[in-house]
Write a protein that holds these residues in place. Structure first.
Motif, PDB file in Angstrom:
ATOM      1  N   ASP A  13      34.035  49.401  33.719  1.00 41.36           N
ATOM      2  CA  ASP A  13      35.377  49.571  34.285  1.00 41.36           C
ATOM      3  C   ASP A  13      36.215  48.315  34.121  1.00 41.36           C
ATOM      4  O   ASP A  13      37.441  48.368  34.187  1.00 41.36           O
ATOM      5  CB  ASP A  13      35.267  49.935  35.770  1.00 41.36           C
ATOM      6  N   ALA A  14      35.568  47.192  33.935  1.00 38.84           N
ATOM      7  CA  ALA A  14      36.235  45.918  33.618  1.00 38.84           C
ATOM      8  C   ALA A  14      35.187  44.996  33.026  1.00 38.84           C
ATOM      9  O   ALA A  14      33.978  45.206  33.192  1.00 38.84           O
ATOM     10  CB  ALA A  14      36.875  45.289  34.856  1.00 38.84           C
ATOM     11  N   VAL A  15      35.646  43.957  32.336  1.00 38.93           N
ATOM     12  CA  VAL A  15      34.740  43.024  31.663  1.00 38.93           C
ATOM     13  C   VAL A  15      35.079  41.603  32.096  1.00 38.93           C
ATOM     14  O   VAL A  15      36.252  41.208  32.110  1.00 38.93           O
ATOM     15  CB  VAL A  15      34.844  43.140  30.128  1.00 38.93           C
ATOM     16  N   ILE A  16      34.043  40.840  32.454  1.00 36.30           N
ATOM     17  CA  ILE A  16      34.199  39.415  32.740  1.00 36.30           C
ATOM     18  C   ILE A  16      33.791  38.642  31.492  1.00 36.30           C
ATOM     19  O   ILE A  16      32.720  38.881  30.932  1.00 36.30           O
ATOM     20  CB  ILE A  16      33.317  38.983  33.920  1.00 36.30           C
ATOM     21  N   VAL A  17      34.632  37.708  31.060  1.00 38.33           N
ATOM     22  CA  VAL A  17      34.285  36.823  29.949  1.00 38.33           C
ATOM     23  C   VAL A  17      34.118  35.420  30.515  1.00 38.33           C
ATOM     24  O   VAL A  17      35.071  34.814  30.999  1.00 38.33           O
ATOM     25  CB  VAL A  17      35.364  36.834  28.844  1.00 38.33           C
ATOM     26  N   ASN A  18      32.886  34.929  30.496  1.00 34.13           N
ATOM     27  CA  ASN A  18      32.575  33.573  30.962  1.00 34.13           C
ATOM     28  C   ASN A  18      32.676  32.639  29.760  1.00 34.13           C
ATOM     29  O   ASN A  18      31.863  32.692  28.843  1.00 34.13           O
ATOM     30  CB  ASN A  18      31.173  33.536  31.570  1.00 34.13           C
ATOM     31  N   THR A  19      33.664  31.765  29.760  1.00 33.47           N
ATOM     32  CA  THR A  19      34.069  31.028  28.566  1.00 33.47           C
ATOM     33  C   THR A  19      33.476  29.631  28.502  1.00 33.47           C
ATOM     34  O   THR A  19      32.977  29.088  29.482  1.00 33.47           O
ATOM     35  CB  THR A  19      35.601  30.896  28.530  1.00 33.47           C
ATOM     36  N   GLY A  22      40.104  46.529  27.517  1.00 34.18           N
ATOM     37  CA  GLY A  22      41.465  46.451  28.028  1.00 34.18           C
ATOM     38  C   GLY A  22      41.606  45.824  29.393  1.00 34.18           C
ATOM     39  O   GLY A  22      42.692  45.381  29.765  1.00 34.18           O
ATOM     40  N   ARG A  23      40.531  45.775  30.177  1.00 34.14           N
ATOM     41  CA  ARG A  23      40.599  45.219  31.541  1.00 34.14           C
ATOM     42  C   ARG A  23      39.649  44.020  31.593  1.00 34.14           C
ATOM     43  O   ARG A  23      38.431  44.182  31.694  1.00 34.14           O
ATOM     44  CB  ARG A  23      40.215  46.281  32.568  1.00 34.14           C
ATOM     45  N   VAL A  24      40.221  42.799  31.532  1.00 31.25           N
ATOM     46  CA  VAL A  24      39.417  41.599  31.312  1.00 31.25           C
ATOM     47  C   VAL A  24      39.744  40.538  32.356  1.00 31.25           C
ATOM     48  O   VAL A  24      40.913  40.236  32.619  1.00 31.25           O
ATOM     49  CB  VAL A  24      39.648  41.031  29.894  1.00 31.25           C
ATOM     50  N   ILE A  25      38.699  39.974  32.921  1.00 33.02           N
ATOM     51  CA  ILE A  25      38.781  38.848  33.849  1.00 33.02           C
ATOM     52  C   ILE A  25      38.105  37.653  33.174  1.00 33.02           C
ATOM     53  O   ILE A  25      36.985  37.772  32.680  1.00 33.02           O
ATOM     54  CB  ILE A  25      38.078  39.183  35.179  1.00 33.02           C
ATOM     55  N   VAL A  26      38.777  36.516  33.162  1.00 32.75           N
ATOM     56  CA  VAL A  26      38.273  35.327  32.472  1.00 32.75           C
ATOM     57  C   VAL A  26      37.828  34.295  33.500  1.00 32.75           C
ATOM     58  O   VAL A  26      38.518  34.056  34.492  1.00 32.75           O
ATOM     59  CB  VAL A  26      39.351  34.725  31.551  1.00 32.75           C
ATOM     60  N   THR A  27      36.659  33.691  33.254  1.00 33.37           N
ATOM     61  CA  THR A  27      36.171  32.618  34.106  1.00 33.37           C
ATOM     62  C   THR A  27      35.511  31.559  33.223  1.00 33.37           C
ATOM     63  O   THR A  27      35.574  31.619  32.004  1.00 33.37           O
ATOM     64  CB  THR A  27      35.191  33.159  35.167  1.00 33.37           C
ATOM     65  N   GLY A  28      34.910  30.541  33.837  1.00 35.69           N
ATOM     66  CA  GLY A  28      34.195  29.523  33.074  1.00 35.69           C
ATOM     67  C   GLY A  28      35.032  28.301  32.767  1.00 35.69           C
ATOM     68  O   GLY A  28      36.149  28.133  33.269  1.00 35.69           O
ATOM     69  N   CYS A  29      34.503  27.446  31.899  1.00 32.43           N
ATOM     70  CA  CYS A  29      35.114  26.143  31.644  1.00 32.43           C
ATOM     71  C   CYS A  29      36.529  26.257  31.072  1.00 32.43           C
ATOM     72  O   CYS A  29      37.420  25.504  31.452  1.00 32.43           O
ATOM     73  CB  CYS A  29      34.222  25.330  30.707  1.00 32.43           C
ATOM     74  N   LEU A  30      36.737  27.170  30.135  1.00 35.32           N
ATOM     75  CA  LEU A  30      38.084  27.316  29.578  1.00 35.32           C
ATOM     76  C   LEU A  30      39.051  27.864  30.623  1.00 35.32           C
ATOM     77  O   LEU A  30      40.267  27.681  30.513  1.00 35.32           O
ATOM     78  CB  LEU A  30      38.058  28.224  28.347  1.00 35.32           C
ATOM     79  N   GLY A  31      38.512  28.493  31.662  1.00 30.91           N
ATOM     80  CA  GLY A  31      39.352  28.989  32.748  1.00 30.91           C
ATOM     81  C   GLY A  31      40.075  27.884  33.491  1.00 30.91           C
ATOM     82  O   GLY A  31      41.010  28.158  34.251  1.00 30.91           O
ATOM     83  N   ASP A  82      36.813  38.172  43.990  1.00 26.73           N
ATOM     84  CA  ASP A  82      38.115  38.690  44.451  1.00 26.73           C
ATOM     85  C   ASP A  82      38.840  39.418  43.331  1.00 26.73           C
ATOM     86  O   ASP A  82      39.433  40.485  43.544  1.00 26.73           O
ATOM     87  CB  ASP A  82      38.986  37.541  44.971  1.00 26.73           C
ATOM     88  N   ALA A  83      38.806  38.841  42.119  1.00 29.36           N
ATOM     89  CA  ALA A  83      39.476  39.472  40.987  1.00 29.36           C
ATOM     90  C   ALA A  83      38.830  40.806  40.632  1.00 29.36           C
ATOM     91  O   ALA A  83      39.520  41.784  40.309  1.00 29.36           O
ATOM     92  CB  ALA A  83      39.447  38.531  39.779  1.00 29.36           C
ATOM     93  N   VAL A  84      37.498  40.867  40.696  1.00 31.71           N
ATOM     94  CA  VAL A  84      36.804  42.129  40.419  1.00 31.71           C
ATOM     95  C   VAL A  84      37.141  43.166  41.481  1.00 31.71           C
ATOM     96  O   VAL A  84      37.417  44.336  41.166  1.00 31.71           O
ATOM     97  CB  VAL A  84      35.282  41.906  40.343  1.00 31.71           C
TER      98      VAL A  84
END
Length: 458
Positions: A65-71, A94-103, A130-132
């Motif tokens: 339903d959504a994807v987290i990209v840990n950068t 299409g539904r992406v949450i970004v986290t990690g160092c590049l965040g 919270d974002a999820v």
């Protein structure tokens, strides 16, 4: 059966395989985990929290339903790889949450991908949750959504990374990790040991201790009882009945006190492995000064000799940078000569890259790309020759190995001298049919290559 030369990118973790366990109607989240093993642990923690809240874990874009990209943001090439992964997730899901160092650079990410749902920085677990929650509300079933004690793991069941601290107090000019992850923050020893105990109880046979600066563990605590808390922690970990492998250990003077722990076999059947992963980076004092690193390569050779006197079987792994700004041919030759003296067992190397925000960008006399490539080729030829000679010397010896993978043609294993993914393998290609991942067995080594060994079960 594939051979495994050393990975030359210190910012890369093993490729993670996501479990897929979705019940009917369950909201599901996908995860793309980039970067180093420390980021992989962050991904495991995020997925464990989400799984405990009733979310399923999707192994593909279509089922999420959504994807987290840990950068990763360690190098500009790693940033480009992270942006590419975000773009792929947007295109496929299409539904992406970004986290990690590049965040830590949200404007930079949104400039390239304005459609993302949210951006959070490294180890900001609550903000990710919270974002999820906002994108995909949870729908837990307390009678079904049960979590194993060890949580969600992205490594094989028989080994696990154990992160003992966040951040770093070093100010290396080529590195922006302290800017993204902050100063050293050590986890309480009781929390680390509790996690390690749960992992061992769940079947983990090898604990890979990681942080930005492992030997500095606990030195950020006020009123600490021990001058070097890493010694107490390592001693306790060695009693849990699993292999303990130390990564990212800066060569502070108290590291010499770790070596006797590696030379002794634990009565519990566990072992602090005779293995040290130490980021030397270079050997010429002027290059090290420009890096803002301790410039004592000659004294380091004395330390290496002292470690080997106490523990002759110790394996030393390190990574190096070639083509650092201002590096002359004489400075590079000093590095090659130092390698001849040090005779390191496992070596990775990468060519210097500018990274946005790094102080090294402003240094004079940047090295041309073709010179970097030439020096990298020469350095790796030297490292390969040393590796080949050291492995050839192991033919005829008896080694304990841990089994990683069993296929029809062979079992892929590792000796105590081999960390997963970044070092070599030992292959057993006869009589291996009854083995399974996580078994620790004894073999006689009968063949050696450039990076790998072959052996027979005893």
């Amino acid at each position: 059966m594939s051979q495994n030369p050393p990975n030359l990118r210190p910012d890369l973790a093993p490729k993670a395989t996501l479990p897929s366990d979705r019940r009917a109607g369950q909201p599901s989240i996908g995860m793309v985990s980039l970067g180093c093993p420390k980021a992989l642990v962050d991904s495991e923690r995020i997925l464990t929290r989400l799984r405990a809240e009733g979310y399923g874990i999707s192994a593909d874009y279509a089922g999420a339903d959504a994807v987290i990209v840990n950068t990763c943001g360690f190098l500009d090439s790693a940033k480009a790889e992270s942006l590419e992964a975000i773009g792929e997730a947007l295109a496929e899901n299409g539904r992406v949450i970004v986290t990690g160092c590049l965040g830590a650079e949200p404007d930079y990410i949104r400039e390239h991908h304005p459609r993302i749902l949210a951006v959070t920085g490294p180890h900001q677990y609550e903000q990710v949750l919270d974002a999820v929650h906002l994108a995909v509300p949870p729908s837990p079933d307390p009678f079904i959504d049960l979590m194993p004690a060890a949580g969600v793991k992205l490594t094989p069941r028989h080994y696990s990374y154990l992160k003992i601290s966040e951040g770093c107090n070093h100010k290396c000019k080529f590195c922006i990790i302290p800017d993204m992850r902050g100063r050293l923050q050590s986890r309480p020893q009781r929390a680390v040991l509790r996690e390690a105990e749960k992992l061992v109880e769940s079947g983990v046979k090898e604990l890979l201790v990681i942080s930005q600066d492992t030997s500095a563990y606990g030195t950020d605590w006020k009123d600490r009882d021990s001058k070097a808390p890493i010694l107490d922690l390592t001693r306790e970990l060695g009693q849990l009945g699993a292999w303990v492998r130390m990564h990212y250990v800066y060569p502070y003077p108290h590291v010499r006190d770790l070596i006797p722990l590696m030379a002794a076999q634990s009565s519990s059947g566990g072992r602090v492995l005779p293995y040290l992963d130490i980021p030397f980076q270079h050997a010429h004092p002027d290059t090290l000064k420009r890096m803002a690193r301790p410039a004592a390569a000659a004294r380091t050779l004395d330390e290496i000799a002292a470690w080997r006197d106490v523990c002759p079987d110790i394996t030393l792994r390190s990574t190096f940078i070639v083509g650092y700004p201002g590096e002359t041919e004489d400075e590079f030759q000093t590095l090659l000569d130092w390698m001849d003296e040090a005779q390191l067992d496992r070596v990775g190397c990468f060519q210097y890259e500018n990274v946005a925000g790094a102080r090294s960008n402003a240094l004079q006399d940047h090295v041309p790309d073709e010179v970097k490539q030439d020096r990298w080729d020469r350095f790796m030829a030297k490292a390969q020759a040393i590796s080949e000679a050291k492995l050839e010397a192991k033919v005829g010896t008896r080694q304990q190995v841990i089994v990683d993978l069993v296929e029809d043609d062979a079992a892929t294993c590792r000796t105590m001298a081999d960390a997963p993914e970044i070092d070599g393998n030992l292959f057993i290609d006869t009589g291996h049919e009854g083995l399974k991942p996580g078994d620790i067995v004894t073999v006689d080594v009968d063949e050696a290559g450039e990076y790998d060994l072959w052996g027979r079960l005893v």
